[in-house]
Motif scaffolding. Sequence first.
Motif, PDB file in Angstrom:
ATOM      1  N   ARG A 165      67.344  24.438  10.840  1.00 35.40           N
ATOM      2  CA  ARG A 165      66.537  23.832   9.553  1.00 35.40           C
ATOM      3  C   ARG A 165      65.395  22.878  10.801  1.00 35.40           C
ATOM      4  O   ARG A 165      64.366  22.758  10.569  1.00 35.40           O
ATOM      5  CB  ARG A 165      67.685  22.636   9.665  1.00 35.40           C
ATOM      6  CG  ARG A 165      67.314  22.142   8.052  1.00 35.40           C
ATOM      7  CD  ARG A 165      67.310  20.577   7.090  1.00 35.40           C
ATOM      8  NE  ARG A 165      69.016  20.309   8.831  1.00 35.40           N
ATOM      9  CZ  ARG A 165      70.055  20.079   7.756  1.00 35.40           C
ATOM     10  NH1 ARG A 165      70.561  21.059   6.793  1.00 35.40           N
ATOM     11  NH2 ARG A 165      70.775  19.409   9.039  1.00 35.40           N
ATOM     12  N   ARG A 166      66.011  23.130  12.126  1.00 37.47           N
ATOM     13  CA  ARG A 166      65.502  22.489  13.412  1.00 37.47           C
ATOM     14  C   ARG A 166      64.174  23.164  13.390  1.00 37.47           C
ATOM     15  O   ARG A 166      63.376  23.268  14.573  1.00 37.47           O
ATOM     16  CB  ARG A 166      65.827  23.088  14.406  1.00 37.47           C
ATOM     17  CG  ARG A 166      66.727  21.163  14.826  1.00 37.47           C
ATOM     18  CD  ARG A 166      67.061  20.739  16.233  1.00 37.47           C
ATOM     19  NE  ARG A 166      68.108  22.480  17.171  1.00 37.47           N
ATOM     20  CZ  ARG A 166      69.635  21.847  16.646  1.00 37.47           C
ATOM     21  NH1 ARG A 166      70.499  21.024  16.415  1.00 37.47           N
ATOM     22  NH2 ARG A 166      70.566  23.146  17.007  1.00 37.47           N
ATOM     23  N   GLY A 167      63.606  24.356  13.086  1.00 35.44           N
ATOM     24  CA  GLY A 167      62.375  25.667  13.369  1.00 35.44           C
ATOM     25  C   GLY A 167      62.858  26.888  13.836  1.00 35.44           C
ATOM     26  O   GLY A 167      64.167  27.605  13.778  1.00 35.44           O
ATOM     27  N   PRO A 168      62.306  27.623  14.530  1.00 32.98           N
ATOM     28  CA  PRO A 168      61.815  28.818  14.635  1.00 32.98           C
ATOM     29  C   PRO A 168      63.417  29.191  15.426  1.00 32.98           C
ATOM     30  O   PRO A 168      63.836  28.287  17.090  1.00 32.98           O
ATOM     31  CB  PRO A 168      61.451  29.363  15.994  1.00 32.98           C
ATOM     32  CG  PRO A 168      60.294  28.215  15.138  1.00 32.98           C
ATOM     33  CD  PRO A 168      61.093  27.170  14.727  1.00 32.98           C
ATOM     34  N   VAL A 169      64.315  29.901  15.558  1.00 34.53           N
ATOM     35  CA  VAL A 169      65.443  30.095  15.915  1.00 34.53           C
ATOM     36  C   VAL A 169      65.941  31.933  16.643  1.00 34.53           C
ATOM     37  O   VAL A 169      65.505  32.893  15.352  1.00 34.53           O
ATOM     38  CB  VAL A 169      66.430  29.702  15.758  1.00 34.53           C
ATOM     39  CG1 VAL A 169      68.399  30.066  15.763  1.00 34.53           C
ATOM     40  CG2 VAL A 169      66.648  29.119  14.478  1.00 34.53           C
ATOM     41  N   GLU A 170      65.904  32.186  17.613  1.00 36.32           N
ATOM     42  CA  GLU A 170      66.407  33.102  18.521  1.00 36.32           C
ATOM     43  C   GLU A 170      67.709  33.444  17.124  1.00 36.32           C
ATOM     44  O   GLU A 170      68.112  33.280  17.414  1.00 36.32           O
ATOM     45  CB  GLU A 170      66.798  33.162  19.576  1.00 36.32           C
ATOM     46  CG  GLU A 170      65.783  32.507  20.660  1.00 36.32           C
ATOM     47  CD  GLU A 170      65.164  33.732  21.554  1.00 36.32           C
ATOM     48  OE1 GLU A 170      65.092  34.494  21.655  1.00 36.32           O
ATOM     49  OE2 GLU A 170      63.705  33.557  21.513  1.00 36.32           O
ATOM     50  N   ALA A 171      67.269  35.100  17.138  1.00 34.19           N
ATOM     51  CA  ALA A 171      68.417  35.712  16.263  1.00 34.19           C
ATOM     52  C   ALA A 171      69.246  35.596  16.876  1.00 34.19           C
ATOM     53  O   ALA A 171      70.738  35.630  16.953  1.00 34.19           O
ATOM     54  CB  ALA A 171      67.692  37.148  16.045  1.00 34.19           C
ATOM     55  N   THR A 172      69.406  36.264  18.665  1.00 38.30           N
ATOM     56  CA  THR A 172      70.372  35.986  19.448  1.00 38.30           C
ATOM     57  C   THR A 172      71.196  34.382  19.499  1.00 38.30           C
ATOM     58  O   THR A 172      72.772  34.377  18.718  1.00 38.30           O
ATOM     59  CB  THR A 172      70.339  36.293  20.952  1.00 38.30           C
ATOM     60  OG1 THR A 172      69.649  35.396  21.189  1.00 38.30           O
ATOM     61  CG2 THR A 172      70.135  37.982  21.362  1.00 38.30           C
ATOM     62  N   LEU A 173      70.867  33.765  19.075  1.00 40.10           N
ATOM     63  CA  LEU A 173      71.004  32.692  19.306  1.00 40.10           C
ATOM     64  C   LEU A 173      71.703  32.402  17.508  1.00 40.10           C
ATOM     65  O   LEU A 173      73.190  31.618  17.699  1.00 40.10           O
ATOM     66  CB  LEU A 173      70.020  31.416  19.492  1.00 40.10           C
ATOM     67  CG  LEU A 173      71.315  29.806  19.327  1.00 40.10           C
ATOM     68  CD1 LEU A 173      71.973  29.530  20.327  1.00 40.10           C
ATOM     69  CD2 LEU A 173      69.438  28.932  19.507  1.00 40.10           C
ATOM     70  N   LEU A 174      71.214  32.663  16.264  1.00 40.27           N
ATOM     71  CA  LEU A 174      71.458  32.333  15.358  1.00 40.27           C
ATOM     72  C   LEU A 174      73.651  33.108  15.411  1.00 40.27           C
ATOM     73  O   LEU A 174      73.970  32.967  14.907  1.00 40.27           O
ATOM     74  CB  LEU A 174      71.333  33.213  14.469  1.00 40.27           C
ATOM     75  CG  LEU A 174      71.385  32.687  12.621  1.00 40.27           C
ATOM     76  CD1 LEU A 174      71.316  31.255  12.771  1.00 40.27           C
ATOM     77  CD2 LEU A 174      69.706  32.832  12.114  1.00 40.27           C
ATOM     78  N   ALA A 175      73.055  34.423  15.419  1.00 39.77           N
ATOM     79  CA  ALA A 175      74.167  36.022  15.482  1.00 39.77           C
ATOM     80  C   ALA A 175      75.669  34.928  16.906  1.00 39.77           C
ATOM     81  O   ALA A 175      76.630  35.553  15.466  1.00 39.77           O
ATOM     82  CB  ALA A 175      73.479  36.554  16.503  1.00 39.77           C
ATOM     83  N   SER A 176      74.833  33.995  17.547  1.00 37.66           N
ATOM     84  CA  SER A 176      76.799  33.352  17.988  1.00 37.66           C
ATOM     85  C   SER A 176      77.026  32.168  16.886  1.00 37.66           C
ATOM     86  O   SER A 176      78.622  32.280  17.438  1.00 37.66           O
ATOM     87  CB  SER A 176      75.955  32.739  19.232  1.00 37.66           C
ATOM     88  OG  SER A 176      75.884  31.331  18.649  1.00 37.66           O
ATOM     89  N   TYR A 177      76.266  32.072  15.948  1.00 35.52           N
ATOM     90  CA  TYR A 177      77.419  31.312  15.033  1.00 35.52           C
ATOM     91  C   TYR A 177      78.078  31.976  14.412  1.00 35.52           C
ATOM     92  O   TYR A 177      78.839  31.830  13.245  1.00 35.52           O
ATOM     93  CB  TYR A 177      76.687  30.766  14.416  1.00 35.52           C
ATOM     94  CG  TYR A 177      75.768  29.217  15.124  1.00 35.52           C
ATOM     95  CD1 TYR A 177      77.099  27.626  14.458  1.00 35.52           C
ATOM     96  CD2 TYR A 177      75.410  29.461  16.441  1.00 35.52           C
ATOM     97  CE1 TYR A 177      76.785  26.945  15.947  1.00 35.52           C
ATOM     98  CE2 TYR A 177      74.552  28.151  17.117  1.00 35.52           C
ATOM     99  CZ  TYR A 177      75.365  27.033  16.404  1.00 35.52           C
ATOM    100  OH  TYR A 177      74.930  25.566  16.996  1.00 35.52           O
ATOM    101  N   ASP A 178      77.481  33.732  13.981  1.00 34.61           N
ATOM    102  CA  ASP A 178      78.322  34.879  12.587  1.00 34.61           C
ATOM    103  C   ASP A 178      79.392  34.850  12.925  1.00 34.61           C
ATOM    104  O   ASP A 178      80.058  34.607  11.437  1.00 34.61           O
ATOM    105  CB  ASP A 178      77.055  35.508  12.666  1.00 34.61           C
ATOM    106  CG  ASP A 178      75.922  35.739  12.434  1.00 34.61           C
ATOM    107  OD1 ASP A 178      75.530  34.252  11.941  1.00 34.61           O
ATOM    108  OD2 ASP A 178      74.938  36.255  12.406  1.00 34.61           O
ATOM    109  N   GLU A 179      80.340  35.086  14.240  1.00 34.95           N
ATOM    110  CA  GLU A 179      81.091  35.101  14.640  1.00 34.95           C
ATOM    111  C   GLU A 179      82.465  34.177  13.715  1.00 34.95           C
ATOM    112  O   GLU A 179      82.957  34.785  12.835  1.00 34.95           O
ATOM    113  CB  GLU A 179      81.501  35.997  16.055  1.00 34.95           C
ATOM    114  CG  GLU A 179      82.862  36.530  15.779  1.00 34.95           C
ATOM    115  CD  GLU A 179      83.036  37.890  14.764  1.00 34.95           C
ATOM    116  OE1 GLU A 179      82.144  38.680  14.632  1.00 34.95           O
ATOM    117  OE2 GLU A 179      84.262  37.677  14.869  1.00 34.95           O
ATOM    118  N   LYS A 180      82.541  33.536  14.772  1.00 38.62           N
ATOM    119  CA  LYS A 180      82.982  32.341  13.545  1.00 38.62           C
ATOM    120  C   LYS A 180      82.675  31.854  11.833  1.00 38.62           C
ATOM    121  O   LYS A 180      83.896  31.747  11.854  1.00 38.62           O
ATOM    122  CB  LYS A 180      82.571  30.830  14.759  1.00 38.62           C
ATOM    123  CG  LYS A 180      83.715  30.618  16.135  1.00 38.62           C
ATOM    124  CD  LYS A 180      83.141  28.903  15.795  1.00 38.62           C
ATOM    125  CE  LYS A 180      82.802  29.081  17.549  1.00 38.62           C
ATOM    126  NZ  LYS A 180      81.864  28.533  18.033  1.00 38.62           N
TER     127      LYS A 180
END
Length: 365
Positions: A165-180
């Motif tokens: 929601r906060r705006g443009p996100v780095e794909a790598t930052l987003l991916a850091s949540y994906d595993e959990k």
Amino acid sequence: MILREMRARGWRNLASVALQPGPGATVLFGQNGQGKTNLLEAAYTALCFRSFRTSSLSDLVAWGSQEAMVEAEITVSALDRALKIQISQGRKTTLLDGKGVRRDSSALLGVGAVLFGPEDLRLPKAAAAERRRFLDRAVFGAHRPYFREVLTFERVLKSRNALLRRGPVEATLLASYDEKLAEAGARIVIRRRETVRSLLPRLESTFRQIHSEAAVGMRYRSDARVETAESEAEVLSALREGLLANGEADRRRGFTGFGPQTDDLELELEGHLAREHASQGQLRSLVLALKVAEMEYLREVLGEPPLLLLDDVASELDEERRRRLFEAMAALSCQSLVTVTERDHLPPLAGCVDYEVKHGTVRRL
Ligand SMILES: Nc1ncnc2c1ncn2[C@@H]1O[C@H](COP(=O)(O)OP(=O)(O)OP(=O)(O)O)[C@@H](O)[C@H]1O
Ligand SMILES: [Mg+2]
């Protein structure tokens, strides 16, 4: 389990009430707005440590007050125990025999309640979120630690969505949540699937008893790639892949659109989606059968029947289905609290105990 006595004070409109339910059905009879559902909510909260109507503690406390309390004296696994939920200054304390207890404590094994209310009758046509909630309650009923598993998932999902929601996100930052998220999600998918698998044969046989030979079906639906995954490890990697593949779309829409938070519980009749093709009567029988299936399942898992809370259901069912429901309840030999506005909406119930509910007080009749 058996609820021997329940006391509530300052719970919504309930002043100070004490209820001694019978071993079978206890009828709570009263006009609209007198406190019948509030009593069921108090009982449910005492046993499940959360309300079925709200997640906000302040809703449960009498208006203008800061404190509410409900106590339940129960017998479970042949032991007499006392549960107490205290809400004070916006905080909830849960006690078992006077000592703090968490809702997933193994000491609470066998403690449980099943709610059956008018909203359930609309389940097949309701939003998918309602059906997920139904399923999640059944999972929790059989396995109390599930609530923590859901919390974990929701917490990660919330953080990921906040990031999007906060705006443009780095794909790598987003991916850091994906595993959990994938890990917690896989757990949920597996638990829900297992529960559906256990409920299905019971749903089939109950539907046959109360309605007809018509074939019923129930399927837990996820994204196609998750559906083909079987083991938890396979579901985990399917979720991981799905999150990655949907990352771009998630960034565009600003929230996570993939995962068990979008799954559904599909109900079928004669091979067709019940919500689109079944008649009103068939839908009601289907829900009735589903609820009885849930009761049977919990009785088996818990080793004794859970408390059944029937809120205003009798008035929404025709005479035939009402009779079927009470027959099924008798067959399960479960204890129940049954609310009604019209006493003659209920069939004769052997050995039932009657209470009148009026202005937040109860009186044994
Ligand atoms: N926090 C609260 N404090 C005081 N009263 C409340 C609170 N929350 C709800 N109420 C009141 O409690 C009353 C009884 O509600 P409840 O839902 O138990 O009624 P009911 O007997 O089940 O009625 P119905 O037959 O219409 O379902 C309502 O009039 C409602 O305004
Ligand atoms: Mg009510």
